[in-house]
Design an enzyme around this catalytic site. Structure first.
Site, mmCIF file in Angstrom:
data_model
loop_
_atom_site.group_PDB
_atom_site.id
_atom_site.type_symbol
_atom_site.label_atom_id
_atom_site.label_comp_id
_atom_site.label_asym_id
_atom_site.label_seq_id
_atom_site.Cartn_x
_atom_site.Cartn_y
_atom_site.Cartn_z
ATOM 1 N N VAL A 11 0.836 -1.206 0.000
ATOM 2 C CA VAL A 11 0.000 0.000 0.000
ATOM 3 C C VAL A 11 0.868 1.253 0.000
ATOM 4 C CG1 VAL A 11 -1.762 1.313 1.249
ATOM 5 C CG2 VAL A 11 -1.916 -1.183 1.145
ATOM 6 N N LYS A 204 -14.184 -4.348 10.601
ATOM 7 C CA LYS A 204 -14.770 -3.343 9.708
ATOM 8 C C LYS A 204 -16.222 -3.073 10.078
ATOM 9 C CE LYS A 204 -11.695 -4.686 5.928
ATOM 10 N NZ LYS A 204 -11.576 -5.473 4.674
#
Length: 312
Positions: A11, A204
């Site tokens: 990332v 999440k």
């Protein structure tokens, strides 16, 4: 705008590339140039396929970088709830620097403390990349739907689990071979435990619940299981009954009680979520007044996650 980046994994590398490739368009949209002034990663000599300008300072200690680097924003891309990632964010915020992170474990476990610290230091925390990668579900809840009372949300929030279940359903692959294929394609980590045991999706879900229902961040209240026990026979019988099996993260408001979970679930073939295949993510949010809104897109990978980081 000067930023310091902690972590140069997939990332972090994706972030560096996107910033360079879209430099002019970002300047036009933001009104300011976004410039990397400092980085920190474990191995300075590793070839990551990117070039950093000579002016970029390298820190062996990311916590030190968070406190003293010439930067307005500290980007945390190391991951993990405890240890170094938490130290980086605490140091950055205490030093009155904004934080952008893709770390769902950190926000799910320590969101309350971090946001309180940020409020006291008059800085912001951006965490769009922590849920659903490049699909802007956090902004939908924080901004787009803020005028409405959310009643429930249901979504596919882990691309690895969804890929495995899709592979099993479409190609009659065993769980083991579907997992192996997801690793070969770079969708699953060498240790995929958090994906397949449901932890990732549950973290999440707890973040979405805090935003949707205005409750504290508290991962300990989420009930969840993974997909390890799902067999080909289960998928076969589900199909005969008109269902597919998806790993669904669910949050709902029942009176004054919030229930949050993440489980393998029978999903009617007529619904949108049943059609979400491979590594894609999707989230349906039902609000009073607006009704259902659906968000679909890539939930993982370096570029989608880096895109959400840059948006913040």
């Amino acid at each position: 705008m000067k930023i310091a980046v902690a972590g140069l994994g997939t990332v972090g590398v994706g972030l560096v590339r996107l910033l360079e490739e879209n430099k002019e368009s970002l300047r036009a949209r933001c009104g300011r140039q976004i410039e990397i002034s400092a980085v920190s990663a474990r191995d300075r000599s590793k070839d990551r396929g990117i070039e950093l300008h000579d002016s970029v300072a390298w820190y062996d200690d990311p916590v030190l970088m968070a406190g003293e680097a010439d930067a307005e924003v500290i980007v945390e891309l190391i991951g993990g709830a405890d240890g170094i990632a938490l130290e980086i964010c605490n140091q950055a915020i205490s030093s009155r620097r904004h934080v952008v992170t893709a770390n769902k474990a950190l926000i799910a476990s320590y969101g309350n403390e971090l946001f309180e610290l940020a409020k006291n230091n008059n800085v912001e925390i951006g965490f769009e990349a922590s849920v659903a990668g490049g699909t802007p579900v956090i902004k939908a809840l924080r901004e787009g739907l803020v005028a409405n009372k959310v009643k429930w949300f249901a979504g596919i929030l882990n691309g690895t689990s969804n890929f495995i279940l899709t592979e099993m359903e479409l190609n009659q692959s065993s769980f083991k071979s579907a997992l192996k294929k997801s690793q070969e394609l770079g969708l699953a980590e060498a240790d995929p435990s958090l994906d397949i045991n449901g932890t990732d999706a549950a973290q999440k879900a707890s973040i979405l619940a805090a935003l949707a229902f205005h409750v504290p961040f508290d991962f300990s209240f989420v009930s969840f299981e993974g997909i390890e026990e799902v067999e080909l026979e289960d998928l076969k019988y589900a199909k005969e009954l008109g269902y597919s099996i998806k790993h669904i993260a669910l949050g709902e408001l029942d009176g004054n009680v919030v229930c949050v979970s993440a489980y393998p679930t029978l999903v009617d073939k007529e619904t949108l979520l049943s059609q979400v295949g491979k590594e894609m993510n999707a989230l349906e949010i039902f609000s009073e007044g607006v009704g259902s809104t659906v968000y679909y897109g890539p939930g993982a990978g370096p570029e989608p996650t880096a895109s959400a980081v840059i948006a913040d």
